[in-house]
Scaffold this motif. Sequence first.
Motif, PDB file in Angstrom:
ATOM      1  N   LEU A 234      -5.082  -1.516  -6.029  1.00  0.00           N
ATOM      2  CA  LEU A 234      -5.975  -1.639  -4.883  1.00  0.00           C
ATOM      3  C   LEU A 234      -6.032  -3.077  -4.366  1.00  0.00           C
ATOM      4  CD1 LEU A 234      -8.838   0.703  -6.152  1.00  0.00           C
ATOM      5  CD2 LEU A 234      -7.275   1.165  -4.250  1.00  0.00           C
ATOM      6  N   ALA A 235      -5.986  -4.053  -5.278  1.00  0.00           N
ATOM      7  CA  ALA A 235      -6.022  -5.455  -4.870  1.00  0.00           C
ATOM      8  C   ALA A 235      -4.780  -5.832  -4.067  1.00  0.00           C
ATOM      9  CB  ALA A 235      -6.162  -6.351  -6.097  1.00  0.00           C
ATOM     10  N   LEU A 236      -3.601  -5.442  -4.560  1.00  0.00           N
ATOM     11  CA  LEU A 236      -2.363  -5.758  -3.850  1.00  0.00           C
ATOM     12  C   LEU A 236      -2.273  -4.995  -2.535  1.00  0.00           C
ATOM     13  CD1 LEU A 236       0.059  -5.827  -6.895  1.00  0.00           C
ATOM     14  CD2 LEU A 236      -0.542  -7.790  -5.467  1.00  0.00           C
ATOM     15  N   CYS A 237      -2.724  -3.758  -2.550  1.00  0.00           N
ATOM     16  CA  CYS A 237      -2.726  -2.963  -1.325  1.00  0.00           C
ATOM     17  C   CYS A 237      -3.651  -3.607  -0.283  1.00  0.00           C
ATOM     18  CB  CYS A 237      -3.170  -1.543  -1.643  1.00  0.00           C
ATOM     19  SG  CYS A 237      -2.924  -0.358  -0.306  1.00  0.00           S
ATOM     20  N   LEU A 238      -4.788  -4.105  -0.734  1.00  0.00           N
ATOM     21  CA  LEU A 238      -5.701  -4.783   0.177  1.00  0.00           C
ATOM     22  C   LEU A 238      -5.052  -6.019   0.776  1.00  0.00           C
ATOM     23  CD1 LEU A 238      -8.624  -4.853   1.323  1.00  0.00           C
ATOM     24  CD2 LEU A 238      -9.204  -6.343  -0.610  1.00  0.00           C
ATOM     25  N   ALA A 239      -4.361  -6.790  -0.061  1.00  0.00           N
ATOM     26  CA  ALA A 239      -3.682  -7.991   0.429  1.00  0.00           C
ATOM     27  C   ALA A 239      -2.600  -7.645   1.446  1.00  0.00           C
ATOM     28  CB  ALA A 239      -3.089  -8.774  -0.735  1.00  0.00           C
ATOM     29  N   ALA A 240      -1.973  -6.490   1.288  1.00  0.00           N
ATOM     30  CA  ALA A 240      -0.941  -6.062   2.233  1.00  0.00           C
ATOM     31  C   ALA A 240      -1.534  -5.674   3.581  1.00  0.00           C
ATOM     32  CB  ALA A 240      -0.154  -4.894   1.654  1.00  0.00           C
ATOM     33  N   HIS A 241      -2.777  -5.237   3.579  1.00  0.00           N
ATOM     34  CA  HIS A 241      -3.404  -4.766   4.806  1.00  0.00           C
ATOM     35  C   HIS A 241      -4.367  -5.778   5.427  1.00  0.00           C
ATOM     36  CE1 HIS A 241      -1.950  -0.894   3.188  1.00  0.00           C
ATOM     37  NE2 HIS A 241      -1.990  -0.480   4.430  1.00  0.00           N
ATOM     38  N   GLU A 242      -4.700  -6.835   4.699  1.00  0.00           N
ATOM     39  CA  GLU A 242      -5.633  -7.851   5.195  1.00  0.00           C
ATOM     40  C   GLU A 242      -4.947  -9.214   5.138  1.00  0.00           C
ATOM     41  OE1 GLU A 242      -8.466  -7.316   6.537  1.00  0.00           O
ATOM     42  OE2 GLU A 242      -8.892  -5.228   5.962  1.00  0.00           O
ATOM     43  N   SER A 243      -4.538  -9.710   6.291  1.00  0.00           N
ATOM     44  CA  SER A 243      -3.751 -10.950   6.336  1.00  0.00           C
ATOM     45  C   SER A 243      -4.554 -12.185   5.971  1.00  0.00           C
ATOM     46  CB  SER A 243      -3.150 -11.126   7.735  1.00  0.00           C
ATOM     47  OG  SER A 243      -4.176 -11.208   8.715  1.00  0.00           O
ATOM     48  N   SER A 244      -5.889 -12.059   5.905  1.00  0.00           N
ATOM     49  CA  SER A 244      -6.715 -13.210   5.541  1.00  0.00           C
ATOM     50  C   SER A 244      -6.696 -13.497   4.043  1.00  0.00           C
ATOM     51  CB  SER A 244      -8.158 -12.988   5.999  1.00  0.00           C
ATOM     52  OG  SER A 244      -8.698 -11.823   5.408  1.00  0.00           O
ATOM     53  N   ILE A 245      -6.171 -12.589   3.253  1.00  0.00           N
ATOM     54  CA  ILE A 245      -6.108 -12.797   1.795  1.00  0.00           C
ATOM     55  C   ILE A 245      -4.888 -13.652   1.464  1.00  0.00           C
ATOM     56  CG2 ILE A 245      -5.806 -11.665  -0.443  1.00  0.00           C
ATOM     57  CD1 ILE A 245      -7.291  -9.246   0.737  1.00  0.00           C
ATOM     58  N   THR A 246      -5.129 -14.762   0.783  1.00  0.00           N
ATOM     59  CA  THR A 246      -4.038 -15.686   0.451  1.00  0.00           C
ATOM     60  C   THR A 246      -3.773 -15.810  -1.045  1.00  0.00           C
ATOM     61  OG1 THR A 246      -5.574 -17.565   0.459  1.00  0.00           O
ATOM     62  CG2 THR A 246      -4.434 -17.049   2.528  1.00  0.00           C
ATOM     63  N   ARG A 247      -4.635 -15.201  -1.876  1.00  0.00           N
ATOM     64  CA  ARG A 247      -4.445 -15.253  -3.325  1.00  0.00           C
ATOM     65  C   ARG A 247      -4.893 -13.927  -3.930  1.00  0.00           C
ATOM     66  NH1 ARG A 247      -8.369 -20.165  -3.864  1.00  0.00           N
ATOM     67  NH2 ARG A 247      -9.185 -18.917  -2.143  1.00  0.00           N
ATOM     68  N   VAL A 248      -4.026 -13.325  -4.730  1.00  0.00           N
ATOM     69  CA  VAL A 248      -4.344 -12.030  -5.313  1.00  0.00           C
ATOM     70  C   VAL A 248      -3.801 -11.978  -6.733  1.00  0.00           C
ATOM     71  CG1 VAL A 248      -2.285 -10.964  -4.277  1.00  0.00           C
ATOM     72  CG2 VAL A 248      -4.200  -9.515  -4.992  1.00  0.00           C
ATOM     73  N   VAL A 249      -4.591 -11.389  -7.635  1.00  0.00           N
ATOM     74  CA  VAL A 249      -4.237 -11.311  -9.054  1.00  0.00           C
ATOM     75  C   VAL A 249      -4.280  -9.855  -9.488  1.00  0.00           C
ATOM     76  CG1 VAL A 249      -4.838 -12.024 -11.399  1.00  0.00           C
ATOM     77  CG2 VAL A 249      -5.217 -13.605  -9.479  1.00  0.00           C
ATOM     78  N   SER A 250      -3.197  -9.394 -10.090  1.00  0.00           N
ATOM     79  CA  SER A 250      -3.124  -8.048 -10.659  1.00  0.00           C
ATOM     80  C   SER A 250      -3.078  -8.164 -12.175  1.00  0.00           C
ATOM     81  CB  SER A 250      -1.871  -7.323 -10.147  1.00  0.00           C
ATOM     82  OG  SER A 250      -1.623  -6.154 -10.912  1.00  0.00           O
ATOM     83  N   LEU A 251      -4.050  -7.558 -12.841  1.00  0.00           N
ATOM     84  CA  LEU A 251      -4.114  -7.565 -14.300  1.00  0.00           C
ATOM     85  C   LEU A 251      -3.663  -6.199 -14.807  1.00  0.00           C
ATOM     86  CD1 LEU A 251      -7.653  -9.203 -14.750  1.00  0.00           C
ATOM     87  CD2 LEU A 251      -5.424 -10.357 -14.690  1.00  0.00           C
ATOM     88  N   ALA A 252      -2.501  -6.154 -15.429  1.00  0.00           N
ATOM     89  CA  ALA A 252      -1.966  -4.896 -15.952  1.00  0.00           C
ATOM     90  C   ALA A 252      -1.997  -3.809 -14.890  1.00  0.00           C
ATOM     91  CB  ALA A 252      -2.732  -4.456 -17.199  1.00  0.00           C
ATOM     92  N   GLY A 253      -1.571  -4.160 -13.685  1.00  0.00           N
ATOM     93  CA  GLY A 253      -1.719  -3.283 -12.542  1.00  0.00           C
ATOM     94  C   GLY A 253      -0.772  -2.090 -12.518  1.00  0.00           C
ATOM     95  N   VAL A 254      -1.263  -0.994 -11.966  1.00  0.00           N
ATOM     96  CA  VAL A 254      -0.423   0.177 -11.691  1.00  0.00           C
ATOM     97  C   VAL A 254       0.232  -0.094 -10.332  1.00  0.00           C
ATOM     98  CG1 VAL A 254      -0.319   2.692 -11.594  1.00  0.00           C
ATOM     99  CG2 VAL A 254      -2.132   1.580 -12.905  1.00  0.00           C
ATOM    100  N   VAL A 255       1.241  -0.945 -10.340  1.00  0.00           N
ATOM    101  CA  VAL A 255       1.772  -1.496  -9.087  1.00  0.00           C
ATOM    102  C   VAL A 255       2.972  -0.721  -8.554  1.00  0.00           C
ATOM    103  CG1 VAL A 255       0.878  -3.791  -9.588  1.00  0.00           C
ATOM    104  CG2 VAL A 255       3.189  -3.188 -10.332  1.00  0.00           C
ATOM    105  N   ASP A 256       3.393   0.302  -9.245  1.00  0.00           N
ATOM    106  CA  ASP A 256       4.499   1.148  -8.785  1.00  0.00           C
ATOM    107  C   ASP A 256       4.047   2.599  -8.907  1.00  0.00           C
ATOM    108  OD1 ASP A 256       6.808   2.678  -8.442  1.00  0.00           O
ATOM    109  OD2 ASP A 256       8.108   1.201  -9.421  1.00  0.00           O
ATOM    110  N   LEU A 257       3.614   3.170  -7.798  1.00  0.00           N
ATOM    111  CA  LEU A 257       3.011   4.500  -7.842  1.00  0.00           C
ATOM    112  C   LEU A 257       4.040   5.602  -8.025  1.00  0.00           C
ATOM    113  CD1 LEU A 257       0.197   4.132  -5.169  1.00  0.00           C
ATOM    114  CD2 LEU A 257       0.166   3.624  -7.620  1.00  0.00           C
ATOM    115  N   HIS A 258       5.254   5.398  -7.527  1.00  0.00           N
ATOM    116  CA  HIS A 258       6.313   6.374  -7.779  1.00  0.00           C
ATOM    117  C   HIS A 258       6.633   6.449  -9.270  1.00  0.00           C
ATOM    118  CE1 HIS A 258       6.877   5.976  -3.423  1.00  0.00           C
ATOM    119  NE2 HIS A 258       7.495   7.138  -3.475  1.00  0.00           N
TER     120      HIS A 258
END
Length: 266
Positions: free
Chosen positions: A133-157
């Motif tokens: 959700l954090a990375l997805c938010l950063a992809a959709h909100e250009s104002s985000i300049t720093r994002v951290v994923s902790l053990a993220g489910v970053v590949d949904l396929h």
Amino acid sequence: MSDDILTLRPPPADARLAYGSDPNQFLDLRLPSKDAPSKEKSKPPAPLIINIHGGFWRAKYNLDHASHLCAALTAKGLATANLEYRRVGNEGGAWPGTFADIRSAYHFVLQNAERYKLNSKAIVMGHSAGGQLALCLAAHESSITRVVSLAGVVDLHRAYQLHLSNDAVVEFLRGKPDEVPDHYREADPTMLSIPQAAQWLIHGSGDDTVPPDFSRDYVSAKQKRPGKEREDVHLLEIAGAGHIDLIDPRTPAWKRVEEIVLQLAA
């Protein structure tokens, strides 16, 4: 450490703020130095962490367990906004409602930053499903300049292929990849472009809930993109750390996470 962090009584927040009318549309705000004397009115806005808890997008898991890491960061001088949101099992939860809540909460925080003396250039951080959700938010909100994923489910396929947590991603996205391809394309960080944000993916090598290859492969793929498509991505793999160790302030792994967050906030 054991997984008792998931059931420990959460430390109190300074304020619980509603960003919507649903009972799950709220955030817990923690502010540093709330006892500072009034003469410090010129003090700069506090660095802000917007945290998104995990739990495979399911209503079974709420924001309480993430309160501990938020309190730990606030003790280090950072303001934290710990987001709650509608999840699978809640009315209106799953895709796209869950993500709509995250975006609404993000905008609510920015709109109220001045009121609470917060730096509106927030770091967005999420654990497990919250990492997606954090990375997805950063992809959709250009104002985000720093994002951290902790053990993220970053590949949904891949989460679908491995049937992580009994096909949690199928519940979240309301179908399999061949049934709702648009949902996967909209939500999967591996398929999204995040050109403006520095991304840190932190994962424990001992994670048996979300394999560390999720973060390794994400970083490798994004770094190999050609030219201007290449993204600013970084990987920190913590030897031996498990899935929950990254969010438990009592663990050595947390100290590594905290170092990165404090560096980003400086």
